[in-house]
Motif scaffolding. Sequence first.
Motif, mmCIF file in Angstrom:
data_model
loop_
_atom_site.group_PDB
_atom_site.id
_atom_site.type_symbol
_atom_site.label_atom_id
_atom_site.label_comp_id
_atom_site.label_asym_id
_atom_site.label_seq_id
_atom_site.Cartn_x
_atom_site.Cartn_y
_atom_site.Cartn_z
ATOM 1 N N GLU A 199 0.818 -1.213 0.000
ATOM 2 C CA GLU A 199 0.000 0.000 0.000
ATOM 3 C C GLU A 199 0.853 1.264 0.000
ATOM 4 O O GLU A 199 0.566 2.232 -0.723
ATOM 5 C CB GLU A 199 -0.934 -0.001 1.209
ATOM 6 N N ASP A 200 1.914 1.268 0.785
ATOM 7 C CA ASP A 200 2.754 2.472 0.878
ATOM 8 C C ASP A 200 3.449 2.751 -0.456
ATOM 9 O O ASP A 200 3.397 3.886 -0.970
ATOM 10 C CB ASP A 200 3.790 2.292 1.978
ATOM 11 N N LEU A 201 4.095 1.745 -1.024
ATOM 12 C CA LEU A 201 4.802 1.940 -2.286
ATOM 13 C C LEU A 201 3.825 2.276 -3.402
ATOM 14 O O LEU A 201 4.089 3.163 -4.227
ATOM 15 C CB LEU A 201 5.597 0.680 -2.642
ATOM 16 N N ARG A 202 2.707 1.586 -3.419
ATOM 17 C CA ARG A 202 1.705 1.841 -4.462
ATOM 18 C C ARG A 202 1.225 3.290 -4.405
ATOM 19 O O ARG A 202 1.109 3.971 -5.431
ATOM 20 C CB ARG A 202 0.539 0.881 -4.305
ATOM 21 N N GLY A 203 0.972 3.787 -3.213
ATOM 22 C CA GLY A 203 0.527 5.168 -3.068
ATOM 23 C C GLY A 203 1.572 6.162 -3.551
ATOM 24 O O GLY A 203 1.241 7.146 -4.222
ATOM 25 N N ARG A 204 2.836 5.897 -3.218
ATOM 26 C CA ARG A 204 3.896 6.810 -3.646
ATOM 27 C C ARG A 204 4.074 6.785 -5.159
ATOM 28 O O ARG A 204 4.296 7.825 -5.793
ATOM 29 C CB ARG A 204 5.204 6.445 -2.945
ATOM 30 N N LEU A 205 3.971 5.595 -5.748
ATOM 31 C CA LEU A 205 4.119 5.487 -7.195
ATOM 32 C C LEU A 205 2.983 6.201 -7.926
ATOM 33 O O LEU A 205 3.220 6.935 -8.892
ATOM 34 C CB LEU A 205 4.162 4.014 -7.615
ATOM 35 N N GLU A 245 1.100 8.615 -6.887
ATOM 36 C CA GLU A 245 1.246 10.070 -6.729
ATOM 37 C C GLU A 245 2.306 10.608 -7.675
ATOM 38 O O GLU A 245 2.119 11.656 -8.325
ATOM 39 C CB GLU A 245 1.612 10.399 -5.285
ATOM 40 N N ALA A 246 3.415 9.880 -7.804
ATOM 41 C CA ALA A 246 4.490 10.334 -8.676
ATOM 42 C C ALA A 246 4.076 10.273 -10.147
ATOM 43 O O ALA A 246 4.352 11.205 -10.920
ATOM 44 C CB ALA A 246 5.741 9.487 -8.442
ATOM 45 N N HIS A 280 12.163 5.873 -7.149
ATOM 46 C CA HIS A 280 11.489 5.102 -6.102
ATOM 47 C C HIS A 280 12.021 3.681 -5.972
ATOM 48 O O HIS A 280 11.411 2.840 -5.323
ATOM 49 C CB HIS A 280 9.986 5.059 -6.387
#
Length: 365
Positions: free
Chosen positions: A318-324, A326-327, A363
Amino acid sequence: MTLTQLQSAPAAARPTLRDAVTGLPSYVPGRRSAGVDIAALASNESHYEPLPAAIAAVAGAAGAMNRYPDMAAVELRERLAWHLGVTAGEIAVGPGSVGVLQQIITGLCDAGDEVIFAWRSFEAYPILVELAGARPVRIPLDEAEGHDLDAMAAAVTDRTKVILLCTPNNPTGVPISHRRVEAFLRAVPSSVLVVIDEAYVEYADAGSGPDSLALYRRYPNVCVLRTFSKAYGLAGLRVGYAIATPAIAEGLRCTALPFSVSALAQKAAVASLDAGEEMEARVSSVKQERARMSAQLEAQGWKLQPSQGNFLWIRADEDLRGRLVEAFDGAGIMVRVYQGDGVRITVADAPANDRVLQILAAHAA
């Protein structure tokens, strides 16, 4: 009942949808944008314009849009038969491979019957199964993001009517080898229809997946499912097809919505088949870009399963997916997000792919 009685009927007396419909998961299409500098990499469409021959065929047929199309799609089925080395009686067409799949499930499944498929796989699978009143049986992918065929075979019951094998799998891109599919076919009852869904087969390297036509000729319970939406670039016209025994194919034609494949789609599909060399050149370019991206991402530290589709899959929490997300959104890149699983990115032209690589480099682990 009189009009007065109708008007005085209790307010609660209203038409209601079937429970199977109200409980359906929504199909989530790839996100769209009209932005000028947007890279639309969410829907696995071909980034190329339609083949020139297809455009010319559509233009030539446009003057007859006031007429119904050939419901039997005779010209297209005969052209496909010649192309594939089968007979026209072994081919059924529909509005995209998903439309043909709906014909398959409608034709074979009664309420309570079971359809087995890997998960995660094509999102339309559970929707079509539940809409038919059948029961979807999801079998988790293995550690390599591919089909767990042993678990799928073990899940077969006397209510199993259809098994769906997606190769290369959408969204992970992992194919199923010929050897494994044939062993699976020997293990499952011959009364179960095994659908080999090959929407992305043109993008697969030779020998990476099954020789589905050879398996079809050997195992009568095999049905091969393909589409013109991906490599042929006709996603907006909706035309796909199945190869099955004459009895099954005839049943699929009977369950088809009348006139579901337009005359424009039929003409464009025939023209696209005749332009196969040009299509293959485009596919070769996508495969080269896929290999270039995969190599660079692995060098960045990303751990990817080799994809045989026109897309790459990144497993992400969830954390990585959210950052990706957004980017990518901030960079004007539309990717396909799977809640709880990861991100799928369509391989496009080099400039768009370079933008993807730049985001992922920032990332990498």
